[in-house]
Design an enzyme around this catalytic site. Structure first.
Site, PDB file in Angstrom:
ATOM      1  N   SER A 151       0.764  -1.198  -0.036  1.00 47.28           N
ATOM      2  CA  SER A 151      -0.034   0.045   0.104  1.00 47.28           C
ATOM      3  C   SER A 151       0.760   1.122  -0.044  1.00 47.28           C
ATOM      4  O   SER A 151       2.108   1.338   0.493  1.00 47.28           O
ATOM      5  CB  SER A 151      -0.898   0.045   1.337  1.00 47.28           C
ATOM      6  OG  SER A 151      -1.756   1.285   1.414  1.00 47.28           O
ATOM      7  N   TYR A 198      -2.296  -0.844  10.139  1.00 50.14           N
ATOM      8  CA  TYR A 198      -2.482  -1.208   8.746  1.00 50.14           C
ATOM      9  C   TYR A 198      -1.113  -0.723   8.050  1.00 50.14           C
ATOM     10  O   TYR A 198      -0.651  -1.541   7.185  1.00 50.14           O
ATOM     11  CB  TYR A 198      -3.572  -0.492   8.083  1.00 50.14           C
ATOM     12  CG  TYR A 198      -3.940  -0.916   6.661  1.00 50.14           C
ATOM     13  CD1 TYR A 198      -4.233  -2.083   6.180  1.00 50.14           C
ATOM     14  CD2 TYR A 198      -3.452   0.237   5.893  1.00 50.14           C
ATOM     15  CE1 TYR A 198      -4.422  -2.292   4.898  1.00 50.14           C
ATOM     16  CE2 TYR A 198      -3.583   0.075   4.354  1.00 50.14           C
ATOM     17  CZ  TYR A 198      -3.886  -0.980   4.101  1.00 50.14           C
ATOM     18  OH  TYR A 198      -4.173  -1.241   2.637  1.00 50.14           O
TER      19      TYR A 198
END
Length: 251
Positions: A143, A157
């Site tokens: 990401s 995350y």
């Protein structure tokens, strides 16, 4: 003839959004696809139905890929469906689950985020790597958050995706001599249910407006890049974390 003709692919988290787009794109290029899912059987079946409508083969397999015993179930079902060979492994399963600050973390939340995002990548790779030979490709979904720490409340995350990015580099070194390439994608703002659930509309609008291409990305654009990395056209590309964010951030 597609560029992935006769290839066998395993896509974790293939029931919706980026995972579904990847599974369909790989099938469009000729691959036979194992579509892994956990929560959404209907979504996985829709993915498989779409692939079959293209005249390609696919099988949906339920497995919680954060757990060894279920990873082994996924592996055995892949062997049952398409034989003891995998050419393409896409570690896509993951999630944010909730936005929480440091003082809101507890061990249960920590384990959930780290296990689904990172542990799954490690142990799915461990399970399928013996089935892969020269020319095979592993693509992990990291990401943009792995690079910049993500938005508010996404520290765990972001950290889990940072681990995915580093693991990708390590595996490129370890598996390269066997002829297996390992890369990761670092998507930015992609129009998916992930952002429908966890990002406010005004934030999405602001981020899209600040992106040089002035838009959100699509799951299909991510899938196109996965298909390229899985193909022989990318035969000298390994160890990379490739940004796909419309120019919002550069590595």
């Amino acid at each position: 003839m597609g560029k992935l003709e006769a290839k066998i692919a395993v896509v974790t988290g293939g029931s919706r959004d980026i995972g579904r787009a990847i599974a369909i794109k790989l099938a469009t290029e000729g691959a036979k696809v194992i579509v892994n899912y956990y929560n959404s059987e209907s979504g996985a079946n829709e993915t498989v139905a779409k692939i079959k409508s293209l005249g390609q083969e696919a099988v949906a397999v339920k497995a919680d890929v954060s757990k060894h015993v279920e990873i082994e179930h996924l592996r055995s079902k892949s062997v049952e469906a398409f034989g003891a060979k995998v050419d393409i492994l896409v570690n896509n399963a993951g999630g944010l689950f909730a936005r929480k600050t440091l003082q809101e973390f507890d061990e249960v939340f920590y384990d959930l985020v780290m296990n689904v995002n990172f542990r799954s990548t490690v142990f799915v790779t461990q399970a399928f790597e013996p089935m892969m030979t020269k020319g095979a490709s592993i693509i992990n979904l990291s990401s943009q958050a792995a690079r910049d720490g993500g938005g508010g409340g996404s520290a765990l995350y972001s950290a889990s995706k940072g681990a995915v990015s580093t693991f990708t580099r390590a595996m490129a070194k370890e598996l390269g001599p066997k002829g297996i390439r390992v890369n990761a994608l670092c998507p930015g703002l992609i129009a998916t249910k992930f952002h429908d659930d966890f990002t406010k509309n005004e934030i999405r609008t602001k981020v899209a407006a600040s992106t040089p291409l002035r838009k959100e990305g699509s799951a299909e654009e991510v899938a196109d890049l996965v298909a390229y990395l899985a193909s022989n056209e990318a035969s000298f590309i390994t160890g990379n974390n490739i940004d796909i964010n419309g120019g919002l951030a550069f590595s």
